[in-house]
Design an enzyme around this catalytic site. Structure first.
Site, short mmCIF file in Angstrom:
data_model
loop_
_atom_site.label_atom_id
_atom_site.label_comp_id
_atom_site.label_asym_id
_atom_site.label_seq_id
_atom_site.Cartn_x
_atom_site.Cartn_y
_atom_site.Cartn_z
N GLU A 45 0.83 -1.21 0.00
CA GLU A 45 0.00 0.00 0.00
C GLU A 45 0.85 1.25 0.00
O GLU A 45 0.54 2.23 -0.68
CB GLU A 45 -0.93 -0.01 1.22
CG GLU A 45 -1.99 1.08 1.22
CD GLU A 45 -1.58 2.37 1.93
OE1 GLU A 45 -2.38 3.32 1.91
OE2 GLU A 45 -0.45 2.44 2.47
N GLU A 46 1.95 1.21 0.76
CA GLU A 46 2.77 2.42 0.94
C GLU A 46 3.51 2.83 -0.32
O GLU A 46 4.07 3.92 -0.37
CB GLU A 46 3.76 2.21 2.09
CG GLU A 46 3.13 2.00 3.47
CD GLU A 46 2.47 3.25 4.02
OE1 GLU A 46 2.50 4.29 3.33
OE2 GLU A 46 1.95 3.20 5.14
N ASP A 101 -7.70 2.17 7.85
CA ASP A 101 -6.35 2.71 7.85
C ASP A 101 -6.21 3.67 9.03
O ASP A 101 -7.11 3.78 9.87
CB ASP A 101 -6.06 3.41 6.52
CG ASP A 101 -4.59 3.32 6.10
OD1 ASP A 101 -3.72 3.49 6.97
OD2 ASP A 101 -4.33 3.09 4.91
#
Length: 362
Positions: free
Chosen positions: A212-213, A235
């Protein structure tokens, strides 16, 4: 109002936060999930994990990314200093003289310190500057490159911020590494273990996503694999209740419901539905609007012919640093709201939300 009793095992959160797993190296988090969730399991081609509670109603996917920000070894000089490359977004200003863990292919862990110039040697004007990442290095406490090679450390190995999870000086405040997004992974574990004991009607899939990052990559592949009717990314979000960060989101004031960010605009009918659910069940909540950044929902909602998606966030101070701060009340509020949504959202309500949008009401 529905009464919900939760038996939350906070040691699960501690186990997750203290595990090292940057983008592309999420295997150990996947193993923790498999240890704690006893439900049908599958993976996509990138390594994201899917745990499914079957049901005959609508299909709901809960997306929580497993990866944390960190680095990889970029270069090793002859003195044994490690130079590194970002994996995800970190500000070099917060890195100097911090402790890191370097993990080799055999998963041996070695500790080092991000080096920087001694304060006594910096001229006054130089103190106003921030050193770029490519100038920083890690001091491993060795004399030579040969010793680094003997330790089995090489270019491409994972480097993670080091930090232990601790409770701070007022009940409910936790400090720890990688709360973004292990606090949501823990919430997913607790949710799925509650749901497996109940007949909820809907099909619920926990998608523990990878990478995701570095671009919401696992979100896209899991969405194509599951293709749910509705997706909820869980999140963390920036709390603006400190002297140096100001916005309307505060620690201890409840789950943050995302209205808009740089990648996703929430369906208004869905927002009305979720707000009503919070009010009816006394769940504290906050509405968040951010122009910078996004979550897994940003790629999920663009998958296939389009998937309605939103984000529920846990407020967090000091994101993308060695130690963030969260509050347990916000975690509990997020867990309660997730459980209510998957239990309450019938196919009829779902169809009305999509059809009526701004005009949805109960």
């Amino acid at each position: 109002m529905r009464k919900m009793n939760f038996d939350i095992k906070w040691e699960v959160l501690k186990e997750l936060t203290e595990t090292y797993a940057i983008s592309g190296f999420e295997e150990d988090i996947a193993n923790i999930l498999k240890k704690h969730i006893n439900l049908p399991f599958s993976q996509d081609g990138l390594g994201s994990c899917l745990f499914t509670k079957e049901g005959d109603g609508i299909s709901i996917m809960i997306a929580t990314h497993m990866d944390e920000v960190g680095f990889v070894v970029r270069e090793i000089d002859e003195q044994g200093y490690l130079y590194f490359q970002n994996v995800g977004n970190m500000w070099s200003h917060v890195l100097l003289n911090q402790k890191v863990a370097v993990i080799n292919e055999k998963k041996n862990i070695y500790y080092g310190v991000i080096g920087g110039p001694a304060v006594h040697s910096i001229k006054e004007k130089e103190r106003e500057k921030v050193l770029p990442i490519d100038k920083l290095y890690i001091d491993m406490g060795v004399r030579s490159k040969k010793r680094i090679e003997e330790l089995g450390i090489k270019v491409g190995d994972m480097i993670c911020p080091y930090g232990e999870m601790i409770e701070l000086n007022e009940e409910g405040y936790f400090a720890g590494k990688a709360f973004d997004n292990r606090v949501s992974v823990a919430t997913g574990i607790w949710l799925m273990n509650m749901l497996k004991k109940e007949n909820i009607g809907n099909k619920v899939t926990l998608a523990a996503t990878v990478q995701e990052e570095v671009g919401l990559r696992g979100a896209r592949t899991t969405a194509h694999k599951v293709f749910p009717d509705l997706a909820i990314a869980v999140d963390t979000t920036l709390a603006g209740d400190t002297p140096l960060n100001k916005n309307n989101i505060k620690l201890g004031k409840g789950v943050a419901i995302n209205v808009i960010d740089s990648m996703t605009i929430m369906n208004r009918g869905l927002l009305i539905y979720i707000e009503n659910l919070c009010r009816k069940n006394d769940i504290p909540y906050q509405l968040s609007c951010f122009t910078d950044g996004g979550t897994d929902a940003g790629n999920i909602h663009k998958s296939g012919t389009g998937i309605p998606a939103t984000t529920l966030s846990i407020p967090m101070r000091y994101m993308h640093t060695h130690l963030g701060v969260v509050h347990k009340d916000d975690i509990i509020a997020t867990l309660k709201l997730l459980k209510l949504i998957v239990e309450d959202l019938t196919p009829e309500k779902y169809d009305r939300i999509l059809k009526e949008n701004y005009n949805y009401s109960e």
